[in-house]
Design an enzyme around this catalytic site. Structure first.
Site, PDB file in Angstrom:
ATOM      1  CG  ASP A  36      17.403  29.529  20.357  1.00 25.71           C
ATOM      2  OD1 ASP A  36      17.520  28.960  21.462  1.00 25.71           O
ATOM      3  OD2 ASP A  36      17.805  29.030  19.300  1.00 25.71           O
ATOM      4  CG  ASP A 279      53.750  54.344  48.504  1.00 23.20           C
ATOM      5  OD1 ASP A 279      54.464  54.143  49.500  1.00 23.20           O
ATOM      6  OD2 ASP A 279      53.158  55.407  48.281  1.00 23.20           O
ATOM      7  N   GLY A 414      43.833  43.263  49.873  1.00 22.07           N
ATOM      8  CA  GLY A 414      44.106  41.975  50.507  1.00 22.07           C
ATOM      9  C   GLY A 414      45.056  42.111  51.670  1.00 22.07           C
ATOM     10  CG  LEU A 415      49.241  44.438  53.104  1.00 22.55           C
ATOM     11  CD1 LEU A 415      49.972  43.179  53.532  1.00 22.55           C
ATOM     12  CD2 LEU A 415      50.227  45.445  52.509  1.00 22.55           C
TER      13      LEU A 415
END
Length: 552
Positions: A36, A279, A414-415
């Site tokens: 533990d 933007d 991602g774009l």
């Protein structure tokens, strides 16, 4: 208690360890079997602390269970006192040692130590880590805080305590710095920050401040409520996460102290302007899913909807103690809250909702990676990358700047990745082409690794007009035809997963041009459309017919 591969919270003795580790002169004697002691890794490996936690384990073994394990605990407490000389001692049991019922509190009291000893009763099979941290800090306050003198000297400026930050907390170090600076600018002095970096003497004088700032209710709220009951000491209800909440926090502090409210945001508050800039308009309406501890989830939902222009399509929390607050937040956004500590339930909900952005914990980061969905971490539990060496608060106006960057960049990246994949077959931008900025001065072979190619039979040159040259060039060239990695990566697993209509190669290729963060939804909608119409093979026309159908 549930056995699972991952867990959002550890047992409550880990929460107690977070408080002990945060303070400077408190030692924790933990009655625990060998095995533990894993919690040390959380601080030295994840948080990268330069010292191990101030914890002494009894580490009894199986063969000790036939003897006197109580004596083992008393020996450990004596040795800890002699070696570390703490100003106060916490004593308790781990989840496993709790079963043998040795009563560490009574055993420590029998030792008659010369320092305050706080016995912790932490029910490991009913409660979790954050509750353990809250209960530990609350018990320390109950045992240590002194009643302030009746004739307190007059102060030039109002004072407050900051309650809640602890070791292993998500950006607690930077949040404390940011909010301390904000309070100083308002004209408020911070007397004590606890438990983070606090001493026993600091805790003893908590009641001398004019009010308390509760930054993390999961840890500091119980202590703040006790201080209010005992010493009539008010505390703030607003957590300054996001630009709007920071303004509300400033107004609340000024109302408590009688100070004037600042007329405008400071010059470094960039996030509100960025969120309104041209933007960022393409981010408006992005579907976001939120999961984490209650404080960060409720705050993130407000920031996402009011400051970023996102649509909250789902939210939830593992903080059962604050389930009511999370459910109230979910109602405001027209969704149903998911209160669970099972990450598989969270993954199922994400699969069903298919959001375009996930705001979550380390677990949701893994889920998002498997689903190909952008993700930003907003809450513990976190991994080592979320304890940065740089200054990166979440609270205050600078915290709002950090949140904007953290949330928006996954969508923007991602774009960018989608555009790279979309043009990967282009005659000018394919993997075997030389960098365009070098023109024809350097051959492609010097700049890129060899590309696996599938030979095709050469065809006769085809003369085309200038406007269509780009479209015809790949088909008419005598060079080997390049394979499209992005289409192959999508097509293989997707085709195996679909037991309905088959996809034609052309449709698979067209599907690969759809941004990866909405591609899964497009596939499911198209397959459902094809099934409703009884279409056996999905073609490019079927794909666009389905798009038109679901866009109505």
């Amino acid at each position: 208690m549930q056995l699972t591969l991952w867990t959002y919270e550890g047992p409550p003795h880990v929460g107690a360890m977070r408080v002990a580790t945060a303070m400077t002169d408190v030692h924790y004697v933990l009655h625990a079997p060998q095995g533990d002691t894993y919690a040390d890794l959380l601080f030295t490996m994840i948080e990268r602390l330069p010292r191990r936690p101030p914890v002494t384990y009894t580490t009894f073994q199986a063969r000790d269970l036939g003897g006197d394990t109580a004596e083992l605990f008393k020996d450990a407490a004596r040795q800890a006192m002699a070696r570390f000389n703490p100003a106060a001692m916490l004593v308790g049991s781990s989840c496993t040692a709790e079963l043998i019922q040795d009563d560490p509190g009574g055993l420590a009291q029998a030792l008659k130590l010369t320092i305050p000893v706080v016995a912790l009763e932490l029910p490991s099979y009913q409660r979790k880590e954050n509750w353990g941290a809250s209960e530990t800090f609350y018990q320390l306050c109950r045992h240590l805080v002194h009643k302030p003198a009746a004739d307190k000297p007059a102060k030039a400026r109002p004072t407050c305590n900051i309650l809640g930050p602890s070791a292993l907390g998500f950006r607690h170090r930077d949040d404390v710095k940011e909010i301390t600076q904000l309070l100083n600018q308002l004209g408020v002095d911070v007397a004590v920050v606890a438990p983070l970096s606090a001493s026993v003497a600091d805790v003893q004088k908590l009641a001398e401040a004019d009010f308390n700032v509760v930054l993390y209710p999961e840890i500091g709220l119980a202590a703040a409520q006790w201080l209010q009951r005992q010493f009539d000491q008010p505390y703030t209800k607003t957590v300054p996460l996001g630009s709007h909440a920071t303004r509300d926090f400033i107004a609340e502090v000024c109302a408590l102290t009688g100070l004037p409210v600042a007329g405008q945001d400071p010059e470094h508050a960039h996030a509100p302007w960025y969120a309104k800039s041209v933007d960022s308009t393409y981010l408006t309406g992005k579907r976001v899913y939120i999961f984490g501890d209650a404080t960060h989830v409720v705050a993130a939902a407000r920031i996402a909807s009011q400051e970023m222009g996102f649509e909250v399509v789902g939210l939830g929390s593992y903080s059962r103690e604050f389930a009511r607050e999370v459910r109230d937040c979910a109602k405001r956004h027209g969704v149903e809250a998911l209160i669970t500590d099972d990450y598989l339930e969270v993954e199922d909900q994400i699969n069903a909702l298919q959001p375009e952005l996930i705001l979550g914990t380390q677990m949701e980061r893994h889920i998002a990676k498997r689903q190909g969905i952008p993700c930003a971490v907003i809450s513990a539990p976190v991994h080592v990358q979320d304890f940065p060496a740089r200054y990166a608060p979440q609270m205050g106006f600078e915290g709002a700047n950090v949140l904007f960057d953290t949330w928006v960049h996954p969508l923007m990246m991602g774009l960018e990745e989608h555009l790279i994949g979309m043009f990967r077959e282009d005659f000018e931008f394919h993997a075997g082409a030389a960098p365009s900025h070098l023109g024809s001065t350097r051959p492609a072979a010097e700049n890129v690794a060899p590309v696996a190619a599938t030979p095709v039979a050469p065809s006769a040159p085809v003369h085309v007009s200038a406007p269509t040259a780009v479209a015809q060039a790949p088909a008419s060239t005598t060079a080997p035809q390049l394979a499209t990695d992005s289409v192959k990566a999508v097509a293989a697993p997707a085709q195996a997963a679909s037991n309905q209509a088959a996809w034609s190669p052309e449709a698979e290729k067209e599907l690969g041009k759809i941004p990866f963060f909405v591609r899964g939804k497009a596939r499911r909608n198209t397959e459902r459309f094809a099934q409703d119409l009884g279409v056996a093979t999905i073609t490019v026309e079927t794909l666009y017919d389905a798009k038109a159908h679901f866009s109505r």
